[in-house]
Design a protein around this motif. Structure first.
Motif, PDB file in Angstrom:
ATOM      1  N   GLU A   1       0.939  -1.139   0.115  1.00  0.00           N
ATOM      2  CA  GLU A   1       0.229  -0.264  -0.023  1.00  0.00           C
ATOM      3  C   GLU A   1       0.866   0.582   0.089  1.00  0.00           C
ATOM      4  N   ASN A   2       1.813   1.080   0.137  1.00  0.00           N
ATOM      5  CA  ASN A   2       3.362   2.354   0.601  1.00  0.00           C
ATOM      6  C   ASN A   2       4.321   1.834   0.637  1.00  0.00           C
TER       7      ASN A   2
ATOM      8  N   GLU B   1      11.770  -6.416   3.569  1.00  0.00           N
ATOM      9  CA  GLU B   1      12.038  -7.444   3.167  1.00  0.00           C
ATOM     10  C   GLU B   1      12.614  -7.372   1.584  1.00  0.00           C
ATOM     11  N   ILE B   2      12.917  -6.105   0.678  1.00  0.00           N
ATOM     12  CA  ILE B   2      13.261  -5.922  -0.292  1.00  0.00           C
ATOM     13  C   ILE B   2      14.903  -5.631  -0.059  1.00  0.00           C
ATOM     14  N   SER B   3      14.909  -5.168   0.478  1.00  0.00           N
ATOM     15  CA  SER B   3      16.336  -5.177   0.724  1.00  0.00           C
ATOM     16  C   SER B   3      17.466  -6.083   1.688  1.00  0.00           C
ATOM     17  N   GLY B   4      15.955  -7.054   1.555  1.00  0.00           N
ATOM     18  CA  GLY B   4      16.610  -8.333   2.107  1.00  0.00           C
ATOM     19  C   GLY B   4      16.939  -9.711   0.790  1.00  0.00           C
ATOM     20  N   LEU B   5      16.638  -9.133  -0.157  1.00  0.00           N
ATOM     21  CA  LEU B   5      16.081 -10.208  -1.663  1.00  0.00           C
ATOM     22  C   LEU B   5      17.164  -9.590  -1.726  1.00  0.00           C
ATOM     23  N   LYS B   6      17.753  -8.459  -1.772  1.00  0.00           N
ATOM     24  CA  LYS B   6      19.874  -8.190  -2.660  1.00  0.00           C
ATOM     25  C   LYS B   6      19.911  -7.832  -3.593  1.00  0.00           C
ATOM     26  N   PRO B   7      18.932  -7.363  -4.602  1.00  0.00           N
ATOM     27  CA  PRO B   7      18.430  -7.148  -6.088  1.00  0.00           C
ATOM     28  C   PRO B   7      19.895  -6.208  -7.149  1.00  0.00           C
TER      29      PRO B   7
ATOM     30  N   LEU C   1       9.089   6.759  -6.136  1.00  0.00           N
ATOM     31  CA  LEU C   1       9.904   6.653  -5.004  1.00  0.00           C
ATOM     32  C   LEU C   1      10.652   6.702  -3.930  1.00  0.00           C
ATOM     33  N   PRO C   2      10.388   5.956  -3.341  1.00  0.00           N
ATOM     34  CA  PRO C   2      11.331   7.156  -2.166  1.00  0.00           C
ATOM     35  C   PRO C   2      13.021   7.121  -1.944  1.00  0.00           C
ATOM     36  N   LYS C   3      14.112   7.887  -1.446  1.00  0.00           N
ATOM     37  CA  LYS C   3      15.145   7.729  -1.718  1.00  0.00           C
ATOM     38  C   LYS C   3      15.794   6.577  -1.375  1.00  0.00           C
ATOM     39  N   GLU C   4      15.437   5.801  -0.041  1.00  0.00           N
ATOM     40  CA  GLU C   4      15.694   4.465   0.535  1.00  0.00           C
ATOM     41  C   GLU C   4      15.224   3.590  -0.101  1.00  0.00           C
ATOM     42  N   PHE C   5      13.783   3.410  -1.415  1.00  0.00           N
ATOM     43  CA  PHE C   5      13.721   2.292  -1.419  1.00  0.00           C
ATOM     44  C   PHE C   5      15.039   2.316  -2.740  1.00  0.00           C
TER      45      PHE C   5
ATOM     46  N   PHE D   1       8.286  -3.113   4.367  1.00  0.00           N
ATOM     47  CA  PHE D   1       8.311  -3.684   3.099  1.00  0.00           C
ATOM     48  C   PHE D   1       9.577  -3.438   2.451  1.00  0.00           C
ATOM     49  N   LEU D   2      10.264  -1.658   2.765  1.00  0.00           N
ATOM     50  CA  LEU D   2      11.407  -2.323   2.484  1.00  0.00           C
ATOM     51  C   LEU D   2      12.542  -2.951   2.900  1.00  0.00           C
TER      52      LEU D   2
END
Length: 316
Positions: free
Chosen positions: A63-64, A73-79, A91-95, A70-71
């Motif tokens: 939703e956000n 979880e995405i960081s944990g994927l190490k894309p 998109l925010p800087k932290e993303f 959420f950030l």
């Protein structure tokens, strides 16, 4: 290279499909939350999330995008890279800082022209003869990142937003493939800063924007019909019912007598095997295809026969 794909509508799903066909390592997909869609307003996922699920790819529907969990979880994927196509949110800087090589966007204009939500519709509304696709690095501002690659695309006379979008995002998928095959370009080497003096913006389209004003010039109305097909539709009224005009062309064959002064929206001629001519504030347009309220699309010729259209009738 571990890629996260981020997008929502059908055009984004087409780009995702091309990545999967090419064997790219898409480890997750991020799409907008499910919402009511279609006539029955049944809650459904996006085209992008549906395609990802078909390929057993993990799907996130935040939703956000600033949500801390959420950030995390995405960081944990190490894309290594996040690819964004028509996601619909800044998109925010932290993303943006999560992936190794940052985030890149496939945008349907020749940036810095038409930053924003409706670049395809804006090109058609303005009668542009050429537009294009841009691959750019994402920063915190709206479509303002450095340009990695661009490709020009001709706008055809019979293009509408649907057909032009199909061609643009097909070209975008091909251009994206070229970029992904060159790690230096992915990193942004050789990219260029946008010229801020040439910036223009494409505002979000609302359903109400599709209401036709027949007092405007014929060319402006024609461009509007092209820009708002298939959504939200270029709409007018006939006998109190909403009508969508799907296809038309400027009409120069029909010349009115000097003493004739038709009203804007008035039918001034019916051309056999083609359609009917409507007067505008400047010139006239030949309607070729139409969609009456609660009915399917039909040729203007079918509409004339079925609804007993005659010269002098008025669209408002």
């Amino acid at each position: 290279m571990k890629i996260i794909f981020m997008g929502t509508p059908a055009c984004a799903a087409d780009v995702l499909s091309s990545l999967l066909t090419a064997g790219k390592n898409v480890i997750a997909v991020i799409s907008r939350p499910d919402k009511p869609r279609g006539r029955g307003l049944k809650v459904q996922g996006s085209k992008v999330s549906g395609l990802a699920e078909e390929h057993n790819i993990a799907v996130y529907k935040p939703e956000n995008v600033k949500d801390s969990q959420f950030l995390k979880e995405i960081s944990g994927l190490k894309p290594d890279l996040i690819i964004v196509v028509a996601y619909g949110k800044i998109l925010p800087k932290e993303f943006i800082d999560i992936p190794k090589y940052g985030c890149i966007n496939v945008h349907a204009s020749l940036l810095p022209k038409y930053r924003g939500a409706s670049p395809i519709q804006s090109a058609l509304l303005n009668g542009d003869k050429e537009t294009g696709i841009t691959i750019m690095k994402i920063n915190e501002k709206l479509d303002a990142g450095d340009i990695i690659a661009q490709k020009k695309i001709k706008v055809y006379e019979n293009d509408n937003a649907g057909s032009l979008s199909d061609r643009l995002f097909k070209a975008g998928a091909e251009l994206l493939s070229d970029v992904l095959n060159d790690i230096d370009r992915v990193k942004g080497q050789g990219s260029r800063v946008q010229d801020e003096s040439s910036v223009s913006y494409a505002k979000s389209i609302k359903k109400s924007d599709g209401t036709i004003d027949f007092s405007k010039p014929a060319e402006e109305i024609r461009n509007m019909i092209r820009a708002f097909t298939p959504w939200p539709g270029a709409m007018c009224k006939y006998n109190g019912k909403t009508i969508k005009l799907i296809e038309c062309r400027g009409e120069s064959r029909f010349a009115l007598p000097n003493d004739a002064h038709p009203l804007p929206g008035q039918i001034i001629d019916i051309i056999k095997n083609e359609g009917f001519v409507v007067s505008t504030g400047e010139g006239s347009i030949l309607i070729l295809e139409i969609q009456p309220e609660n009915s399917k699309k039909m040729s203007a010729e079918e509409f004339v026969r079925g609804y007993r259209i005659k010269s002098g009738d008025i669209f408002t």
